[in-house]
Design a protein around this motif. Structure first.
Motif, PDB file in Angstrom:
ATOM      1  N   ASP A   8       0.831  -1.191   0.000  1.00 26.34           N
ATOM      2  CA  ASP A   8       0.000   0.000   0.000  1.00 26.34           C
ATOM      3  C   ASP A   8       0.874   1.253   0.000  1.00 26.34           C
ATOM      4  O   ASP A   8       1.645   1.490   0.924  1.00 26.34           O
ATOM      5  N   PHE A   9       0.743   2.036  -1.062  1.00 34.97           N
ATOM      6  CA  PHE A   9       1.557   3.246  -1.215  1.00 34.97           C
ATOM      7  C   PHE A   9       1.207   4.289  -0.153  1.00 34.97           C
ATOM      8  O   PHE A   9       2.084   4.879   0.465  1.00 34.97           O
ATOM      9  N   LEU A  14       6.373   0.304   1.754  1.00 30.68           N
ATOM     10  CA  LEU A  14       7.729   0.106   1.233  1.00 30.68           C
ATOM     11  C   LEU A  14       8.741   0.950   2.000  1.00 30.68           C
ATOM     12  O   LEU A  14       9.820   0.472   2.364  1.00 30.68           O
ATOM     13  N   GLU A  15       8.360   2.181   2.279  1.00 31.21           N
ATOM     14  CA  GLU A  15       9.231   3.074   3.055  1.00 31.21           C
ATOM     15  C   GLU A  15       9.548   2.461   4.425  1.00 31.21           C
ATOM     16  O   GLU A  15      10.697   2.491   4.887  1.00 31.21           O
ATOM     17  N   ILE A  48       6.230  -4.396  -4.871  1.00 32.99           N
ATOM     18  CA  ILE A  48       5.795  -3.412  -5.854  1.00 32.99           C
ATOM     19  C   ILE A  48       4.720  -2.577  -5.170  1.00 32.99           C
ATOM     20  O   ILE A  48       3.948  -3.110  -4.368  1.00 32.99           O
ATOM     21  N   GLU A  49       4.698  -1.274  -5.416  1.00 35.11           N
ATOM     22  CA  GLU A  49       3.695  -0.427  -4.765  1.00 35.11           C
ATOM     23  C   GLU A  49       2.462  -0.285  -5.645  1.00 35.11           C
ATOM     24  O   GLU A  49       2.557  -0.356  -6.867  1.00 35.11           O
ATOM     25  N   LEU A  89       0.785  -0.948  10.274  1.00 39.07           N
ATOM     26  CA  LEU A  89      -0.364  -0.644   9.416  1.00 39.07           C
ATOM     27  C   LEU A  89      -0.940   0.729   9.751  1.00 39.07           C
ATOM     28  O   LEU A  89      -0.987   1.104  10.920  1.00 39.07           O
ATOM     29  N   ASN A  90      -1.402   1.436   8.732  1.00 43.35           N
ATOM     30  CA  ASN A  90      -2.128   2.674   9.007  1.00 43.35           C
ATOM     31  C   ASN A  90      -3.586   2.297   9.300  1.00 43.35           C
ATOM     32  O   ASN A  90      -3.972   1.135   9.189  1.00 43.35           O
ATOM     33  N   SER A  91      -4.403   3.287   9.662  1.00 41.60           N
ATOM     34  CA  SER A  91      -5.776   2.974  10.075  1.00 41.60           C
ATOM     35  C   SER A  91      -6.573   2.310   8.945  1.00 41.60           C
ATOM     36  O   SER A  91      -7.392   1.430   9.196  1.00 41.60           O
ATOM     37  N   GLY A  92      -6.311   2.695   7.709  1.00 38.43           N
ATOM     38  CA  GLY A  92      -7.018   2.095   6.579  1.00 38.43           C
ATOM     39  C   GLY A  92      -6.731   0.610   6.443  1.00 38.43           C
ATOM     40  O   GLY A  92      -7.628  -0.195   6.180  1.00 38.43           O
TER      41      GLY A  92
END
Length: 143
Positions: A8-9, A14-15, A48-49, A89-92
């Protein structure tokens, strides 16, 4: 077995892998779908993003795999929360995976950035975010 894995970009997955703060990949579904039961220790994951550039930019080795049994919603949420320090993970993404009946947690090691390359997705469906390619050279497109 080589696998191409979409990250997930927006969540900067990836960062976070590059920084070393993320050491685990998650996938989840209401049924047993890819990569459930299809990833083994020492498989190589190519990252891959999902930002449309179509470039594989990193790779890592699978260190450990956990395929859950059928989970109740609460168990699923708990499993995600317990591993959040490795998942980042972000909230999404928490919303997307927490509560799923089947979760796959994949610990990785030896992440490295690689010279970006494109892949040929023609043998895979549009919606797949996990491609078990066998050998990366089969799908790698040389410039």
């Amino acid at each position: 077995m080589d696998n191409v894995v979409y990250l997930d970009f927006k969540a900067k997955e990836l960062e976070n892998l590059k920084k070393g703060t993320k050491t685990m990949i998650i996938r989840g579904a209401m049924g047993r779908k890819l990569p459930y039961g299809r990833v083994d220790i020492s498989d190589v994951l190519y990252f891959i993003e999902n930002n449309g550039d179509g470039l594989v930019k990193g790779k890592a080795v699978v260190e450990n795999v956990f395929n859950s049994e059928k989970l109740a919603k609460e168990q699923s949420i708990e499993l995600v929360e317990q591993n959040q320090n490795k998942l980042q993970l972000n909230s999404g993404l928490i919303k997307r995976f927490a509560g799923k009946r089947y979760l796959v947690l994949i610990s990785i090691k030896d992440f490295e950035e690689i010279k970006p390359f494109k892949i040929d997705r023609s043998e895979y469906g549009n919606m797949d975010d996990w491609l078990p390619v066998g050998n990366i050279d089969k799908v790698k497109i040389d410039d």
